[in-house]
Design a protein around this motif. Structure first.
Motif, PDB file in Angstrom:
ATOM      1  N   PRO A  38       0.803  -1.229   0.000  1.00  0.00           N
ATOM      2  CA  PRO A  38       0.000   0.000   0.000  1.00  0.00           C
ATOM      3  C   PRO A  38       0.832   1.274   0.000  1.00  0.00           C
ATOM      4  CG  PRO A  38       0.068  -0.965   2.183  1.00  0.00           C
ATOM      5  CD  PRO A  38       0.719  -1.962   1.271  1.00  0.00           C
ATOM      6  N   GLU A  39       0.241   2.338  -0.566  1.00  0.00           N
ATOM      7  CA  GLU A  39       0.876   3.651  -0.512  1.00  0.00           C
ATOM      8  C   GLU A  39       0.955   4.153   0.925  1.00  0.00           C
ATOM      9  OE1 GLU A  39       0.448   6.905  -3.533  1.00  0.00           O
ATOM     10  OE2 GLU A  39      -1.376   5.786  -3.977  1.00  0.00           O
ATOM     11  N   ILE A  40      -0.164   4.099   1.644  1.00  0.00           N
ATOM     12  CA  ILE A  40      -0.176   4.548   3.035  1.00  0.00           C
ATOM     13  C   ILE A  40      -0.916   3.533   3.883  1.00  0.00           C
ATOM     14  CG2 ILE A  40      -0.059   6.990   2.383  1.00  0.00           C
ATOM     15  CD1 ILE A  40      -2.995   7.222   3.295  1.00  0.00           C
ATOM     16  N   LEU A  41      -0.625   3.572   5.179  1.00  0.00           N
ATOM     17  CA  LEU A  41      -1.338   2.785   6.171  1.00  0.00           C
ATOM     18  C   LEU A  41      -2.079   3.737   7.102  1.00  0.00           C
ATOM     19  CD1 LEU A  41       1.462   0.272   7.237  1.00  0.00           C
ATOM     20  CD2 LEU A  41      -0.413  -0.169   5.647  1.00  0.00           C
ATOM     21  N   THR A  42      -3.299   3.381   7.464  1.00  0.00           N
ATOM     22  CA  THR A  42      -4.019   4.105   8.501  1.00  0.00           C
ATOM     23  C   THR A  42      -4.311   3.135   9.631  1.00  0.00           C
ATOM     24  OG1 THR A  42      -6.196   3.678   7.520  1.00  0.00           O
ATOM     25  CG2 THR A  42      -5.064   5.691   6.843  1.00  0.00           C
ATOM     26  N   GLY A  43      -4.414   3.658  10.845  1.00  0.00           N
ATOM     27  CA  GLY A  43      -4.675   2.791  11.990  1.00  0.00           C
ATOM     28  C   GLY A  43      -4.422   3.539  13.280  1.00  0.00           C
ATOM     29  N   ASP A  44      -4.018   2.817  14.309  1.00  0.00           N
ATOM     30  CA  ASP A  44      -3.724   3.417  15.601  1.00  0.00           C
ATOM     31  C   ASP A  44      -2.440   2.806  16.145  1.00  0.00           C
ATOM     32  OD1 ASP A  44      -4.299   0.990  17.158  1.00  0.00           O
ATOM     33  OD2 ASP A  44      -6.395   1.370  16.694  1.00  0.00           O
ATOM     34  N   PRO A  45      -1.877   3.360  17.221  1.00  0.00           N
ATOM     35  CA  PRO A  45      -0.586   2.854  17.715  1.00  0.00           C
ATOM     36  C   PRO A  45      -0.589   1.367  18.037  1.00  0.00           C
ATOM     37  CG  PRO A  45      -1.063   4.978  18.690  1.00  0.00           C
ATOM     38  CD  PRO A  45      -2.304   4.571  17.939  1.00  0.00           C
ATOM     39  N   MET A  46      -1.688   0.861  18.566  1.00  0.00           N
ATOM     40  CA  MET A  46      -1.741  -0.553  18.921  1.00  0.00           C
ATOM     41  C   MET A  46      -1.656  -1.433  17.682  1.00  0.00           C
ATOM     42  SD  MET A  46      -4.637  -2.472  21.170  1.00  0.00           S
ATOM     43  CE  MET A  46      -4.545  -4.228  21.526  1.00  0.00           C
ATOM     44  N   SER A  47      -2.432  -1.121  16.657  1.00  0.00           N
ATOM     45  CA  SER A  47      -2.399  -1.939  15.445  1.00  0.00           C
ATOM     46  C   SER A  47      -1.054  -1.807  14.738  1.00  0.00           C
ATOM     47  CB  SER A  47      -3.547  -1.552  14.510  1.00  0.00           C
ATOM     48  OG  SER A  47      -3.443  -0.204  14.093  1.00  0.00           O
ATOM     49  N   PHE A  48      -0.483  -0.603  14.734  1.00  0.00           N
ATOM     50  CA  PHE A  48       0.817  -0.417  14.097  1.00  0.00           C
ATOM     51  C   PHE A  48       1.920  -1.183  14.829  1.00  0.00           C
ATOM     52  CE2 PHE A  48      -0.516   3.948  12.221  1.00  0.00           C
ATOM     53  CZ  PHE A  48      -1.106   3.305  11.144  1.00  0.00           C
ATOM     54  N   ALA A  49       1.845  -1.225  16.160  1.00  0.00           N
ATOM     55  CA  ALA A  49       2.843  -1.982  16.911  1.00  0.00           C
ATOM     56  C   ALA A  49       2.740  -3.469  16.608  1.00  0.00           C
ATOM     57  CB  ALA A  49       2.675  -1.730  18.403  1.00  0.00           C
ATOM     58  N   ASP A  50       1.526  -3.989  16.496  1.00  0.00           N
ATOM     59  CA  ASP A  50       1.357  -5.390  16.136  1.00  0.00           C
ATOM     60  C   ASP A  50       1.866  -5.658  14.724  1.00  0.00           C
ATOM     61  OD1 ASP A  50       0.304  -5.948  18.586  1.00  0.00           O
ATOM     62  OD2 ASP A  50      -1.787  -6.059  17.931  1.00  0.00           O
ATOM     63  N   LEU A  51       1.625  -4.697  13.816  1.00  0.00           N
ATOM     64  CA  LEU A  51       2.130  -4.849  12.456  1.00  0.00           C
ATOM     65  C   LEU A  51       3.658  -4.848  12.445  1.00  0.00           C
ATOM     66  CD1 LEU A  51       1.512  -4.944   9.385  1.00  0.00           C
ATOM     67  CD2 LEU A  51       1.617  -2.442   9.422  1.00  0.00           C
ATOM     68  N   ALA A  52       4.257  -3.975  13.250  1.00  0.00           N
ATOM     69  CA  ALA A  52       5.717  -3.881  13.291  1.00  0.00           C
ATOM     70  C   ALA A  52       6.361  -5.179  13.765  1.00  0.00           C
ATOM     71  CB  ALA A  52       6.140  -2.722  14.191  1.00  0.00           C
ATOM     72  N   ALA A  53       5.621  -5.957  14.552  1.00  0.00           N
ATOM     73  CA  ALA A  53       6.153  -7.226  15.053  1.00  0.00           C
ATOM     74  C   ALA A  53       6.120  -8.333  14.001  1.00  0.00           C
ATOM     75  CB  ALA A  53       5.364  -7.664  16.284  1.00  0.00           C
ATOM     76  N   LEU A  54       5.406  -8.110  12.903  1.00  0.00           N
ATOM     77  CA  LEU A  54       5.345  -9.101  11.831  1.00  0.00           C
ATOM     78  C   LEU A  54       6.471  -8.852  10.830  1.00  0.00           C
ATOM     79  CD1 LEU A  54       1.481  -9.086  11.107  1.00  0.00           C
ATOM     80  CD2 LEU A  54       2.779 -10.787  12.410  1.00  0.00           C
ATOM     81  N   PRO A  55       6.942  -9.891  10.150  1.00  0.00           N
ATOM     82  CA  PRO A  55       8.044  -9.713   9.189  1.00  0.00           C
ATOM     83  C   PRO A  55       7.587  -9.198   7.826  1.00  0.00           C
ATOM     84  CG  PRO A  55       7.481 -12.033   9.331  1.00  0.00           C
ATOM     85  CD  PRO A  55       6.619 -11.329  10.358  1.00  0.00           C
ATOM     86  N   VAL A  56       6.733  -8.163   7.826  1.00  0.00           N
ATOM     87  CA  VAL A  56       6.277  -7.593   6.563  1.00  0.00           C
ATOM     88  C   VAL A  56       7.401  -6.773   5.937  1.00  0.00           C
ATOM     89  CG1 VAL A  56       3.811  -7.552   7.153  1.00  0.00           C
ATOM     90  CG2 VAL A  56       5.268  -5.615   7.776  1.00  0.00           C
ATOM     91  N   ALA A  57       7.427  -6.752   4.615  1.00  0.00           N
ATOM     92  CA  ALA A  57       8.453  -6.006   3.889  1.00  0.00           C
ATOM     93  C   ALA A  57       7.932  -4.687   3.336  1.00  0.00           C
ATOM     94  CB  ALA A  57       8.998  -6.861   2.745  1.00  0.00           C
ATOM     95  N   ILE A  58       6.671  -4.363   3.583  1.00  0.00           N
ATOM     96  CA  ILE A  58       6.080  -3.157   3.006  1.00  0.00           C
ATOM     97  C   ILE A  58       6.807  -1.904   3.492  1.00  0.00           C
ATOM     98  CG2 ILE A  58       3.788  -4.113   2.588  1.00  0.00           C
ATOM     99  CD1 ILE A  58       2.875  -2.933   5.228  1.00  0.00           C
ATOM    100  N   ARG A  59       6.893  -0.919   2.623  1.00  0.00           N
ATOM    101  CA  ARG A  59       7.474   0.373   2.951  1.00  0.00           C
ATOM    102  C   ARG A  59       6.525   1.467   2.474  1.00  0.00           C
ATOM    103  NH1 ARG A  59       9.755  -2.135   5.948  1.00  0.00           N
ATOM    104  NH2 ARG A  59      11.998  -2.320   6.373  1.00  0.00           N
ATOM    105  N   PRO A  60       5.495   1.768   3.266  1.00  0.00           N
ATOM    106  CA  PRO A  60       4.527   2.793   2.850  1.00  0.00           C
ATOM    107  C   PRO A  60       5.171   4.180   2.824  1.00  0.00           C
ATOM    108  CG  PRO A  60       4.175   2.167   5.129  1.00  0.00           C
ATOM    109  CD  PRO A  60       5.203   1.219   4.597  1.00  0.00           C
ATOM    110  N   LYS A  61       4.506   5.090   2.122  1.00  0.00           N
ATOM    111  CA  LYS A  61       4.968   6.480   2.125  1.00  0.00           C
ATOM    112  C   LYS A  61       4.810   7.107   3.506  1.00  0.00           C
ATOM    113  CE  LYS A  61       3.716   7.565  -2.694  1.00  0.00           C
ATOM    114  NZ  LYS A  61       2.815   8.399  -3.539  1.00  0.00           N
TER     115      LYS A  61
END
Length: 448
Positions: free
Chosen positions: A225-248
């Motif tokens: 995705p170009e951008i991600l929307t969410g909140d700190p809790m969801s972003f922290a959970d996402l950061a713990a996953l080995p995703v390679a995405i680099r949003p703007k």
């Protein structure tokens, strides 16, 4: 007789062509897609598309235009129209001598009779209903229009432009992924006609919402995705996953974002994290800047009110009160948001400083000193907290729940604030929970 049938995709996406519908089918049928539980579309018509384009031109051409001494010029005409055309205001404020004499309104007014805020002249054909529980847990119906959801895109573009970034969209691209991390929430794949048929997808990172836990990474990396929307809790959970995405960029709303958490996310994803102050009732209001939350939209007027309804002085903390009419089914005059800050002016820009996204809660130190909960928020800034709650029991002890847990050094910081002999119990904050009320107290509260 009412028409209770589900809308077809042609009705959900009036402007999407055959290629776009093929792209939508791919998103829905992707082998790593989550178990979507909702179907939705932007319902944007050709006329609506032109209205959103006009709105984008207007907000990029204009910034907030008021000062400590003068309201923006549009407020006078907007107020007169509301008093004439909106049943709720006509009942309550038609004899008011000035804007400042209009009685403020609250969430309770919207909960009790949302229909009375619909202007008499507003056609009902395209009315839609959002249901929200809000941070307080009290449900509310918010009546709205399809154009309003698409108007959020120009607002995101203006927030991104402050960082030199764009939101481009385009066919067979993913513009936005809305990331949640909850026990349950609506999830869907949709398209944005305004962004050229780009995908707008909402996902829940809870593994139970996926066929295989590894699908979360595979699906998000495939979307890119170009951008991600969410909140700190969801972003922290996402950061713990080995995703390679680099949003703007990542755009955070709804929950307090602490500086250390922002820094950690920016390092992980290599992009700015933009904190947007928004509510379901008002839409976006302000965007975080080094000075505070800066009003950046020309159709927003903010006041700070004391508990007795009088206007606070510059620099005095009170309740953020919103006036604006972006939503034709919910024009708001002096709406008390339940969030607190002080108003300052940095040059021509109105800025909300000492922002706290709920009414202040008075806490008590061991020596009897009264502490504003913002003092605790400031003390917590060095910690990379996703979420937290602080509750003071009747005996003065504190129950502090944090995510993550434990957090080294927090006990020393709190005892430095409350007193060396402060009793504190630390517990983990349950994951995948509902919105939190950060501060509460069983002790008798004094006014801030």
């Amino acid at each position: 007789m009412s028409d209770d049938r589900a809308l077809t995709d042609d009705e959900r996406f009036p402007l999407i062509d055959a290629a776009g519908r093929g792209w939508l089918d791919e998103l829905r049928q992707h082998p790593s897609a989550p178990r979507y539980n909702m179907t939705c579309g932007d319902r944007l018509t050709s006329a609506g598309h032109e209205r959103v384009r006009a709105y984008e031109r207007a907000i990029f051409a204009n910034d907030p235009s008021w000062s400590a001494l003068e309201m923006p010029s549009w407020v006078t005409a907007f107020t007169a129209r509301c008093l004439r055309d909106v049943p709720f205001y006509r009942r309550r404020g038609s004899t008011a001598g000035s804007f400042a004499e209009l009685p403020p309104i609250s969430r309770a007014d919207l909960q009790r009779e949302p229909w009375s805020f619909v202007p008499d002249s507003q056609p009902l054909d395209d009315m839609i209903n959002y249901w929200t529980s809000g941070a307080s847990g009290h449900s509310m119906d918010v009546l709205s229009h399809p154009d309003v959801a698409s108007m959020r895109l120009p607002i995101l573009r203006k927030a991104l432009a402050r960082h030199g970034l764009t939101l481009d969209g385009g066919a067979r691209r993913t513009a936005i992924v809305f990331v949640c991390s909850q026990s349950t929430t609506f999830t869907y794949a949709s398209l944005s006609s305004y962004l050229g048929g780009a995908a707008h997808v909402k996902v829940n990172l809870n593994p139970a919402e996926w066929r295989d836990a590894g699908d979360r990474v595979r699906f998000l990396d495939a979307l890119d995705p170009e951008i991600l929307t969410g909140d700190p809790m969801s972003f922290a959970d996402l950061a713990a996953l080995p995703v390679a995405i680099r949003p703007k960029a990542m755009i955070s709303t709804a929950v307090l974002l602490l500086p250390a958490t922002r820094e950690r996310l920016e390092q992980r994803f290599g992009c700015p994290v933009i904190d947007l102050y928004s509510t379901c009732e008002t839409g976006p209001i302000a965007v975080a800047s080094p000075r505070g939350f800066e009003a950046f939209l020309p159709d927003v007027y903010l006041e700070i009110l004391r508990p007795d309804g009088t206007v606070a002085s510059l620099g005095e903390r009170g309740e953020i009160t919103f006036t604006g009419g972006r939503n034709p089914f919910l024009p708001l005059l002096r709406y008390r948001t339940g969030d607190w800050a002080a108003l300052a002016f940095d040059g021509a820009a109105p800025v909300l400083v000492d922002f706290e996204g709920r009414r202040p809660v008075v806490l008590e130190a061991t020596d009897g000193r009264l502490l504003n909960n913002i003092d605790v928020t400031i003390a917590f800034r060095p910690f990379a907290l996703v979420q937290f709650t602080v509750h003071q029991n009747a005996d003065g002890s504190l129950l502090v729940r944090t995510l993550p847990h434990p957090v080294a050094g927090m006990d020393a910081v709190l005892r430095g604030l409350f007193g060396a002999d402060q009793k504190i119990v630390f517990e983990p904050l349950p994951d995948h929970g509902a919105k939190r009320v950060p501060y509460s107290s069983d002790r008798s509260a004094a006014k801030v």
